[in-house]
Design a protein around this motif. Structure first.
Motif, mmCIF file in Angstrom:
data_model
loop_
_atom_site.group_PDB
_atom_site.id
_atom_site.type_symbol
_atom_site.label_atom_id
_atom_site.label_comp_id
_atom_site.label_asym_id
_atom_site.label_seq_id
_atom_site.Cartn_x
_atom_site.Cartn_y
_atom_site.Cartn_z
ATOM 1 N N HIS A 112 -2.756 13.986 -11.436
ATOM 2 C CA HIS A 112 -3.369 12.943 -12.252
ATOM 3 C C HIS A 112 -4.862 13.233 -12.472
ATOM 4 O O HIS A 112 -5.366 13.132 -13.598
ATOM 5 N N LEU A 152 -12.791 3.827 -16.775
ATOM 6 C CA LEU A 152 -11.588 3.076 -16.422
ATOM 7 C C LEU A 152 -10.627 3.939 -15.614
ATOM 8 O O LEU A 152 -10.089 3.502 -14.581
ATOM 9 N N LYS A 153 -10.433 5.158 -16.073
ATOM 10 C CA LYS A 153 -9.497 6.054 -15.385
ATOM 11 C C LYS A 153 -9.982 6.348 -13.962
ATOM 12 O O LYS A 153 -9.177 6.435 -13.031
ATOM 13 N N LYS A 189 -11.902 4.440 -12.124
ATOM 14 C CA LYS A 189 -11.743 3.203 -11.339
ATOM 15 C C LYS A 189 -10.287 3.062 -10.868
ATOM 16 O O LYS A 189 -10.022 2.782 -9.690
ATOM 17 N N GLU A 190 -9.381 3.271 -11.783
ATOM 18 C CA GLU A 190 -7.948 3.234 -11.456
ATOM 19 C C GLU A 190 -7.595 4.223 -10.352
ATOM 20 O O GLU A 190 -6.854 3.909 -9.425
ATOM 21 N N ASP A 232 -8.961 3.130 -7.005
ATOM 22 C CA ASP A 232 -8.163 2.032 -6.442
ATOM 23 C C ASP A 232 -6.855 2.553 -5.860
ATOM 24 O O ASP A 232 -6.419 2.116 -4.793
ATOM 25 N N ALA A 233 -6.241 3.490 -6.552
ATOM 26 C CA ALA A 233 -4.988 4.059 -6.049
ATOM 27 C C ALA A 233 -5.230 4.836 -4.754
ATOM 28 O O ALA A 233 -4.432 4.764 -3.807
ATOM 29 N N TYR A 292 3.563 6.312 -15.952
ATOM 30 C CA TYR A 292 2.146 6.512 -15.672
ATOM 31 C C TYR A 292 1.916 6.724 -14.161
ATOM 32 O O TYR A 292 2.352 5.929 -13.334
ATOM 33 N N ILE A 324 -0.432 6.360 -12.014
ATOM 34 C CA ILE A 324 -1.002 5.309 -11.166
ATOM 35 C C ILE A 324 0.063 4.280 -10.807
ATOM 36 O O ILE A 324 0.107 3.773 -9.678
ATOM 37 N N ASP A 325 0.942 3.985 -11.741
ATOM 38 C CA ASP A 325 2.026 3.036 -11.453
ATOM 39 C C ASP A 325 2.980 3.609 -10.409
ATOM 40 O O ASP A 325 3.484 2.887 -9.549
ATOM 41 N N THR A 372 1.360 3.299 -7.056
ATOM 42 C CA THR A 372 1.443 1.920 -6.569
ATOM 43 C C THR A 372 2.793 1.670 -5.901
ATOM 44 O O THR A 372 2.865 1.053 -4.830
#
Lengths: 109, 109, 109, 109
Positions: free
Chosen positions: C76, C94-95, C97-98, C101-102, D50, D52-53, D56
């Protein structure tokens, strides 16, 4: 207390270009507190306090240092990695590889 | 994790009966080293050293404190919990519950 | 058994643009194995096998899924995040930040 | 973690004496769900959803299996280890060593 070595901001070119740390004083305060936690745990063991209480303090220290690591990593991605990515080329790949390796160490530790 | 109380071994009955720590001086040495690691990380941030290097040191500290926690927990099971189990009754249940909760905190931190 | 859906790359706009997975068949094989590990653990509990052996299998599953997560995250960063960074602008932020968080969820889980 | 043997509860003395699992049906339901989560993650990768999903979902699976591990360990301490401790002797030491090793694997995984 770190030894008063250095005088870093002014004369040391070795790291002055890593301006990636978003809120340095906040990190320094957190790390000072973590150092105090480590000292407190040392004292608890020295005083042979109840083991479960010591483990509770160790979990707190672990969470705290983990928070610092995640913060630094976030800063690193947002600055070093982003800059390298925008510059493109091999350095971007290298920086991403480094970041991935650091993430793996954090996840596994 | 508070006042620098001390003078513990002699006059404080509150914990002198926790003789559970198998090799106290070894733990104290490890914790001293961990405190030094925390101080070193503080210095690295203060000097704005390279983020990835700081993260490497944080992973090392995390592993080290985790090792202390696992050692203390092992001692705790072998002494407090075993003693309580042999004595039987409610205290055994309580000690096991406490240990399980501490383990959960460690696994999740 | 996932349903033998497929035909994904052609007709499904929802994800066909995430070509980030470096070696999809390798991931699919690893996840198949993890699904088998979960099924095996279910059977061990059903058969009331020895608890410690079950925990050993759980640790193995956890390490395996963690490996998948780290691999996907690396892919990723090298694709989505790098692309977004090179394109610049808000999407890059944004990417990142995402991703941060992950990473935090992985480190804490 | 092997063949889909079964018919276990009736004829297999090998494990019928581990009555340590406090609420077997609850564990089985949780593990069934975890198996479904693994299958879902496989499908997400297959469909190239995606990243990141997917991560999660992996974090959710990891937390779920960790919860099962902590529950089983708690049951194990309260039954096998407690019983061994009350019986005393070498077996108690062995059981505690085993438990400590399993805890270390969980903390490190």
């Amino acid at each position: 207390m770190t030894e008063p070595t250095h005088a870093t901001d002014s004369d040391d070119g070795a790291h002055s270009h890593y301006g990636y740390i978003s809120d340095k004083s906040k990190y320094l305060a957190r790390l000072k507190r973590i150092e105090g936690q480590a000292r407190g745990i040392h004292r608890m063991v020295d005083e042979e306090q109840y083991c479960i209480d010591i483990l509770t303090q160790i979990s707190a220290l672990t969470k705290a240092i983990e928070g610092v690591a995640l913060g630094l990593l976030d800063d690193h991605l947002k600055h070093c990695v982003l800059d390298a990515a925008m510059a493109g080329g091999e350095d971007a790949q290298l920086k991403l590889k480094e970041a991935s390796d650091a993430i793996a160490r954090l996840v596994r530790s």
